[in-house]
Design an enzyme around this catalytic site. Structure first.
Site, mmCIF file in Angstrom:
data_model
loop_
_atom_site.group_PDB
_atom_site.id
_atom_site.type_symbol
_atom_site.label_atom_id
_atom_site.label_comp_id
_atom_site.label_asym_id
_atom_site.label_seq_id
_atom_site.Cartn_x
_atom_site.Cartn_y
_atom_site.Cartn_z
ATOM 1 N N GLY A 61 0.815 -1.204 0.000
ATOM 2 C CA GLY A 61 0.000 0.000 0.000
ATOM 3 C C GLY A 61 0.851 1.256 0.000
ATOM 4 C CB ILE A 149 -3.558 -11.546 -2.626
ATOM 5 C CG1 ILE A 149 -2.200 -10.862 -2.537
ATOM 6 C CG2 ILE A 149 -3.911 -12.177 -1.275
ATOM 7 C CD1 ILE A 149 -2.139 -9.714 -1.553
ATOM 8 N NE ARG A 240 -3.840 -0.935 2.533
ATOM 9 C CZ ARG A 240 -2.917 -1.888 2.526
ATOM 10 N NH1 ARG A 240 -3.145 -3.029 3.160
ATOM 11 N NH2 ARG A 240 -1.778 -1.703 1.897
ATOM 12 C CG ASP A 264 -3.949 -9.440 9.023
ATOM 13 O OD1 ASP A 264 -3.552 -9.625 10.189
ATOM 14 O OD2 ASP A 264 -3.198 -9.064 8.094
ATOM 15 C CG HIS A 289 -2.061 -4.837 9.012
ATOM 16 N ND1 HIS A 289 -2.476 -3.594 8.604
ATOM 17 C CD2 HIS A 289 -1.646 -5.480 7.882
ATOM 18 C CE1 HIS A 289 -2.323 -3.481 7.291
ATOM 19 N NE2 HIS A 289 -1.813 -4.610 6.837
ATOM 20 C CB SER A 292 3.475 -9.031 4.905
ATOM 21 O OG SER A 292 3.709 -8.016 5.875
#
Length: 328
Positions: A61, A149, A240, A264, A289, A292
């Site tokens: 992002g 994704i 998001r 998440d 979050h 990753s």
């Protein structure tokens, strides 16, 4: 050319005062998604000075970057797409499984020492099964956004007996019937079909939210959308927080409109405390979050961010440069 590196030493976002002290005269800057304070002070007020050539963000992002300001100054922007595809897809599947199998509620039961007081019962702690079964032979997975994704998530669902895939894409993007046919053949699916939001809500057993953030996608999942979903449906958001109306979701969970949610990301994060209405819902699994957050992925993101920075400084090709002309 000699490169002088100035490195924040701690494994956390740097202090704003430290950054403002170090940035004047810099040719390139690596920032994080959490560095939201930099957008105005660094780029609009030109704190870095005329030498700044590139900003490299260790993230997919770039909402934290003032794209208009850096474009006007001729500063390039590097970001880190693709590297985290597998990690986020893994987490999306994990959240869908945790929600359907009442992971949050049953784990807290054990942690709170209540298991001895919860005798077995025929339908105790049961939830909707993600995989196909003789009872539910047709399983439809829905995706809001159908990029890399989402397709990687679909790939992970195939061994579970998924039979149908439906997805909602940006209305301005052209249909891709060849891709739909290719995926249907590749994975042995009964259908892969682009649909509108109403059909996606009504027909999906699980809805995976995997679209970009921004004003155009804000609250795509709202009270109206949730009201059309199946009572046994699960919502998963690993993109998001702004795509999902948190208040509407909390109400839907509390009233049993849908089965549960795995998040998440949450709108307003990280200001998500114990009194947040979603945290209070037992069938809502919330993670901070960490999509990753694998060692392999973060190393890949850091490496790509460094290569983007060097490419911008030396005026060479950047491995992942955002086309600012198309964004501003």
């Amino acid at each position: 050319m000699i490169i002088q590196l100035v490195v924040w030493p701690d494994d956390r976002a740097c202090d704003r005062s430290w950054l403002m002290d170090q940035v004047p005269g810099a040719s390139g800057i690596i920032v994080m998604l959490s560095d939201t304070h930099t957008a105005f002070s660094l780029y609009s007020h030109k704190a870095a000075g005329p030498n700044l050539r590139v900003i490299s963000t260790m993230s997919v992002g770039y909402e934290h970057i003032d794209l208009s300001a850096i474009s006007q100054r001729g500063v390039k922007l590097g970001y880190t797409p693709d590297v985290l595809t597998d990690a986020v897809a893994d987490l999306s599947l994990m959240l869908a499984l945790m929600v359907g199998r009442n992971g949050a509620e049953t784990m807290s039961l054990v942690r709170n020492g209540e298991w001895p007081n919860s005798p077995w019962s025929p339908f105790g702690f049961c939830g909707p099964q993600l995989s196909a079964s003789p009872v539910s032979p047709t399983r439809t997975m829905g995706f809001i956004g159908f990029g890399r994704i989402a397709q990687a998530t679909l790939k992970r669902l195939i061994p579970l007996g998924v039979t149908h895939c439906i997805y909602y894409a940006n209305p301005s993007s052209p249909p891709k019937p060849s891709l739909d046919a290719e995926l249907m053949t590749k994975y042995g699916l009964n259908s892969v079909k682009r649909v509108d939001l109403d059909e996606l809500a009504k027909d999906s057993d699980v809805v995976f939210v995997l679209a970009p953030g921004g004003e155009q996608t804000k609250h795509l999942v709202n009270a109206d959308f949730l009201g059309k979903m199946k009572k046994t449906a699960v919502l998963v958001n690993t993109s998001r927080g702004t795509l999902v109306d948190s208040e509407a979701l909390a109400t839907a969970l509390h009233q049993g409109v849908i089965w549960g949610a795995g998040l998440d990301v949450v709108e307003g994060e990280p200001q998500v405390t114990a009194d947040h209405p979603l945290v209070k819902e037992p069938r809502c699994v919330i993670l901070p979050h960490i999509g990753s957050a694998t060692l392999e992925t973060r190393l890949g993101m850091a490496t790509l961010a460094a290569k983007n920075l060097l490419g911008g400084i030396f005026e060479e090709a950047m491995p992942a440069e955002l086309n600012l002309k198309s964004r501003t």
